[in-house]
Design a protein around this motif. Structure first.
Motif, PDB file in Angstrom:
ATOM      1  N   UNK A 103      -3.138  -3.942  -0.724  1.00 36.81           N
ATOM      2  CA  UNK A 103      -3.659  -3.369   0.513  1.00 36.81           C
ATOM      3  C   UNK A 103      -3.304  -1.895   0.655  1.00 36.81           C
ATOM      4  N   UNK A 104      -2.090  -1.504   0.266  1.00 34.47           N
ATOM      5  CA  UNK A 104      -1.699  -0.100   0.385  1.00 34.47           C
ATOM      6  C   UNK A 104      -2.599   0.799  -0.459  1.00 34.47           C
ATOM      7  N   UNK A 105      -3.004   0.310  -1.622  1.00 35.55           N
ATOM      8  CA  UNK A 105      -3.907   1.083  -2.467  1.00 35.55           C
ATOM      9  C   UNK A 105      -5.306   1.116  -1.854  1.00 35.55           C
ATOM     10  N   UNK A 106      -5.739   0.002  -1.341  1.00 40.12           N
ATOM     11  CA  UNK A 106      -7.092  -0.064  -0.776  1.00 40.12           C
ATOM     12  C   UNK A 106      -7.234   0.812   0.461  1.00 40.12           C
ATOM     13  N   UNK A 107      -6.212   0.871   1.331  1.00 45.93           N
ATOM     14  CA  UNK A 107      -6.348   1.733   2.508  1.00 45.93           C
ATOM     15  C   UNK A 107      -6.319   3.206   2.097  1.00 45.93           C
ATOM     16  N   UNK A 108      -5.572   3.523   1.053  1.00 49.75           N
ATOM     17  CA  UNK A 108      -5.546   4.895   0.558  1.00 49.75           C
ATOM     18  C   UNK A 108      -6.911   5.298  -0.004  1.00 49.75           C
ATOM     19  N   UNK A 109      -7.501   4.432  -0.817  1.00 48.14           N
ATOM     20  CA  UNK A 109      -8.840   4.706  -1.359  1.00 48.14           C
ATOM     21  C   UNK A 109      -9.846   4.841  -0.229  1.00 48.14           C
ATOM     22  N   UNK A 110      -9.691   4.020   0.808  1.00 45.90           N
ATOM     23  CA  UNK A 110     -10.590   4.097   1.956  1.00 45.90           C
ATOM     24  C   UNK A 110     -10.503   5.414   2.702  1.00 45.90           C
ATOM     25  N   UNK A 111      -9.384   6.127   2.551  1.00 47.83           N
ATOM     26  CA  UNK A 111      -9.209   7.442   3.169  1.00 47.83           C
ATOM     27  C   UNK A 111      -9.699   8.576   2.264  1.00 47.83           C
ATOM     28  N   UNK A 112     -10.204   8.231   1.075  1.00 50.41           N
ATOM     29  CA  UNK A 112     -10.733   9.255   0.175  1.00 50.41           C
ATOM     30  C   UNK A 112      -9.739   9.790  -0.825  1.00 50.41           C
ATOM     31  N   UNK A 113      -8.560   9.164  -0.931  1.00 45.67           N
ATOM     32  CA  UNK A 113      -7.592   9.564  -1.942  1.00 45.67           C
ATOM     33  C   UNK A 113      -7.885   8.818  -3.244  1.00 45.67           C
ATOM     34  N   UNK A 114      -7.595   9.459  -4.379  1.00 49.78           N
ATOM     35  CA  UNK A 114      -7.796   8.786  -5.670  1.00 49.78           C
ATOM     36  C   UNK A 114      -6.483   8.469  -6.373  1.00 49.78           C
ATOM     37  N   UNK A 115      -5.362   8.623  -5.647  1.00 48.30           N
ATOM     38  CA  UNK A 115      -4.081   8.304  -6.258  1.00 48.30           C
ATOM     39  C   UNK A 115      -2.924   8.598  -5.322  1.00 48.30           C
ATOM     40  N   UNK A 116      -1.707   8.445  -5.863  1.00 50.61           N
ATOM     41  CA  UNK A 116      -0.510   8.623  -5.039  1.00 50.61           C
ATOM     42  C   UNK A 116       0.656   9.130  -5.864  1.00 50.61           C
ATOM     43  N   UNK A 117       1.522   9.882  -5.197  1.00 52.09           N
ATOM     44  CA  UNK A 117       2.874  10.100  -5.711  1.00 52.09           C
ATOM     45  C   UNK A 117       3.707   8.931  -5.216  1.00 52.09           C
ATOM     46  N   UNK A 118       4.248   8.146  -6.134  1.00 50.56           N
ATOM     47  CA  UNK A 118       5.129   7.039  -5.765  1.00 50.56           C
ATOM     48  C   UNK A 118       6.502   7.649  -5.558  1.00 50.56           C
ATOM     49  N   UNK A 119       6.824   7.911  -4.311  1.00 48.78           N
ATOM     50  CA  UNK A 119       7.845   8.907  -3.973  1.00 48.78           C
ATOM     51  C   UNK A 119       9.245   8.332  -3.872  1.00 48.78           C
ATOM     52  N   UNK A 120      10.169   8.895  -4.683  1.00 50.31           N
ATOM     53  CA  UNK A 120      11.597   8.616  -4.606  1.00 50.31           C
ATOM     54  C   UNK A 120      11.910   7.120  -4.687  1.00 50.31           C
ATOM     55  N   UNK A 121      11.148   6.431  -5.506  1.00 49.61           N
ATOM     56  CA  UNK A 121      11.363   4.999  -5.707  1.00 49.61           C
ATOM     57  C   UNK A 121      10.574   4.581  -6.941  1.00 49.61           C
ATOM     58  N   UNK A 122      11.120   3.670  -7.716  1.00 46.29           N
ATOM     59  CA  UNK A 122      10.363   3.053  -8.797  1.00 46.29           C
ATOM     60  C   UNK A 122       9.701   1.810  -8.225  1.00 46.29           C
ATOM     61  N   UNK A 123       8.384   1.840  -8.148  1.00 48.20           N
ATOM     62  CA  UNK A 123       7.650   0.720  -7.582  1.00 48.20           C
ATOM     63  C   UNK A 123       7.631  -0.442  -8.574  1.00 48.20           C
ATOM     64  N   UNK A 124       7.454  -1.636  -8.062  1.00 41.95           N
ATOM     65  CA  UNK A 124       7.463  -2.805  -8.930  1.00 41.95           C
ATOM     66  C   UNK A 124       6.208  -2.861  -9.805  1.00 41.95           C
ATOM     67  N   UNK A 125       6.277  -3.550 -10.948  1.00 40.87           N
ATOM     68  CA  UNK A 125       5.133  -3.590 -11.871  1.00 40.87           C
ATOM     69  C   UNK A 125       3.850  -4.118 -11.247  1.00 40.87           C
ATOM     70  N   UNK A 126       3.948  -4.999 -10.247  1.00 40.77           N
ATOM     71  CA  UNK A 126       2.728  -5.520  -9.624  1.00 40.77           C
ATOM     72  C   UNK A 126       1.962  -4.417  -8.896  1.00 40.77           C
ATOM     73  N   UNK A 127       2.634  -3.394  -8.383  1.00 38.74           N
ATOM     74  CA  UNK A 127       1.911  -2.278  -7.767  1.00 38.74           C
ATOM     75  C   UNK A 127       1.102  -1.543  -8.830  1.00 38.74           C
ATOM     76  N   UNK A 128       1.724  -1.267  -9.981  1.00 35.64           N
ATOM     77  CA  UNK A 128       1.008  -0.584 -11.051  1.00 35.64           C
ATOM     78  C   UNK A 128      -0.156  -1.432 -11.560  1.00 35.64           C
TER      79      UNK A 128
END
Length: 589
Positions: free
Chosen positions: A324-349
């Motif tokens: 959902x976090x990726x989908x709402x970002x895409x819905x705002x017109x973004x094509x990516x993210x800085x995964x900031x100050x944290x190593x996100x879990x493999x399921x996010x990638x």
């Protein structure tokens, strides 16, 4: 898979290296806090039970854990029983931890099985020889001291309360714990180097066991159609295979073409191990103007994502929440993210790969003292594990081991960063991964970097625009710290901007954001558009990253609230972000 459907986060935790025989150990564990770090002396590793309960994989600070203890915890203990299936007998059993913050020791049936240091990287232990018939017990001790300066804490608050842009802490287990059954000889690692120019995928395999002379095979499919087959003989415990592809389907932002891949290990005619995987075929290059994806300059419209959740803190409450976090970002017109100050879990990638969403991998370096080589000793081994873990994700477009490496105040003076720490980490990252750009320290202070990035939270649109206007015609490049870093002709990336403070529904006087607050939604939109237009219209800027996707606790500069409710009409933001950038116009001529 052997798994109770009622356990939290039941999905397979390692999507690019899947085996059928595994057991999820999430759910209720026994739990005990150990503020005096006396648990070993009290022999908690051999105890019949611990004092409390917790729901793994949620940290004890979170509501989903059932504990919700917010104060500092120097040490915490976990214990649970598990039963190894009879059909696993004669095989090896591996115990996996997605992440434990910060230093972990693991016991099986009261016997120490191994240790790991690093709160963001995964580890596994072969526990076969410690198992007994019937029920077994796993005990974990995690020690955590984010105020020591000797560990990376990311955005976890070093004060009792959350404040400004530091938030609730995470202690102990915060990603899935699981068992995996493997054969005596098995594939322990896979590294993919996509090569679309030569219509192939280069595969590097690592194996456990004396596999010299075994045969390693790979079969790629796209949809239901075979796309390539290959075999190679194993030498020692390593193997390299170039898999020629009959069909070329490029992975790009918004066009997430993925090949399925099945890898097998043979001893004679017997298949002794099999792993299911996937890969994306794409290249990343850069010149003095742009970062090229498959040879094309694609303006990176990124959003800052902190990876925090109101109920799970560092851990998403569900796999759907990650998507959902990726989908709402895409819905705002973004094509990516800085995964900031944290190593996100493999399921996010995994979801970024599936949805065609660019990400920058960044360590949670905040809190680590790098004024001496001690910072390198503590950070580098964990960072190397992280780079190896996420190497195969086509969505991952670049690395950034440090963020804002401010000088450390010690008494009346300030101690500057040890430049050699940044230099060595940069070179080690490039040695592991020659396929992606590396930013040594986002924002400041650059020592050696492939991309020159800065952070600029100026809220006045006219002042902001004036800083970058000379660059349009080849003039002076704006440098936030010219006395500490030098621009050397790299692609130019505004990797933090905006952060506009907007919280009409939140009356808490502890709320925090950048600059002065707009007085109306219309004023917010006008400011957002002015700042963003300035960057899109500049042919010398190749990427931006807006701060941020959603509010986190008291920081209220998100485009969504902390519970992921939109503050604005997403279509308005999408139209502003989606305009063709100057750098893209130039390439189409």
């Amino acid at each position: 898979m052997l798994n109770d459907k009622a356990v939290p986060r039941p999905e397979y935790p390692r999507p690019q290296m899947v085996r059928d025989r595994w057991m999820n150990l999430n759910g209720e564990w026994e739990f005990e806090m150990d503020h005096g770090k006396s648990g070993r002396a009290r022999k908690l590793h051999a105890a019949d039970r611990l004092a409390g309960k917790i729901i793994v994989p949620f940290c004890p600070e979170s509501s989903l854990s059932g504990v919700e203890y917010k104060d500092f915890m120097a040490s915490v203990w976990y214990r649970r029983e598990f039963h190894v299936p009879a059909e696993w007998q004669g095989q090896r059993v591996l115990l996996h931890f997605g992440a434990v913050d910060y230093e972990a020791e693991v016991w099986i049936n009261g016997v120490s099985a191994g240790r790991h240091q690093g709160g963001y990287s995964p580890f596994w232990i072969d526990i076969t020889d410690l198992l007994v018939a019937g029920d077994n017990t796993v005990t974990v001790c995690a020690e955590d001291d984010i105020r020591s300066g000797l560990q990376s804490r990311g955005k976890q608050s070093a004060q009792y309360h959350s404040h400004q842009c530091d938030y609730t802490r995470t202690t102990g287990i915060w990603q899935t714990v699981w068992l995996e059954c493997v054969p005596r000889h098995y594939i322990s690692g896979l590294k993919y180097i996509p090569d679309p120019d030569n219509r192939c995928l280069h595969i590097e395999g690592s194996l456990i066991g004396e596999a010299d002379g075994f045969v390693f095979s790979a079969e790629a499919t796209f949809g239901s159609k075979n796309a390539g087959n290959g075999r190679a003989v194993v030498t020692g415990q390593k193997v390299e295979l170039t898999l020629s592809l009959a069909e070329i389907h490029l992975w790009e932002p918004g066009v997430p073409n993925l090949y399925d891949l099945e890898v097998r290990l043979y001893h004679g005619n017997e298949c002794v191990d099999k792993v299911s995987s996937y890969f994306g075929l794409r290249s990343v290059k850069w010149n003095d103007r742009a970062i090229l994806i498959n040879g094309k300059p694609i303006f990176q419209r990124l959003i800052l994502d902190q990876g925090f959740y109101p109920d799970g803190i560092y851990t998403a409450p569900s796999d759907a929440a990650l998507k959902n976090d990726i989908e709402i970002s895409i819905g705002l017109g973004f094509n990516g993210a800085r995964l900031h100050q944290k190593i996100f879990e493999p399921r996010f990638l995994y979801w970024a790969d599936k949805l065609g969403y660019l990400v920058w991998g960044e360590h949670g370096s905040r809190g680590l003292d790098i004024t001496s080589p001690m910072g390198l000793e503590r950070m580098l081994p964990e960072w190397m594990e992280i780079v190896e873990r996420d190497f195969n994700s086509p969505a991952l477009i670049g690395w950034c081991p440090f963020n804002e490496t401010w000088d450390v105040k010690a008494g009346p003076s300030r101690i500057a960063q040890d430049d050699e720490v940044l230099r060595i980490v940069y070179h080690v990252t490039k040695a592991i991964d020659r396929t992606r750009p590396v930013i040594d320290a986002s924002g400041n202070y650059h020592v050696i970097t492939d991309i020159f990035d800065i952070h600029d939270y100026e809220q006045d649109v006219e002042k902001f625009s004036a800083r970058y206007e000379p660059m349009k015609t080849g003039g002076e490049v704006f440098n936030t710290f010219p006395d500490r870093q030098k621009y050397e002709g790299q692609p130019y990336f505004l990797s933090e901007y905006g952060g506009i403070w907007w919280n009409p529904e939140q009356k808490d006087d502890k709320s925090w954001g950048y600059g002065d607050r707009p007085k109306s939604e219309e004023e917010f939109i006008a400011r957002y558009k002015g700042l963003t237009d300035c960057l899109l219209d500049n042919p010398r800027i190749c990427a931006f990253c807006y701060t941020q996707l959603y509010d986190v606790e008291q920081e209220v500069n998100g485009l969504y609230t902390y519970d992921r409710k939109s503050k604005f009409d997403p279509e308005i933001i999408r139209k502003i972000n989606s305009r063709t950038a100057a750098i893209e116009k130039e390439s189409s001529r």
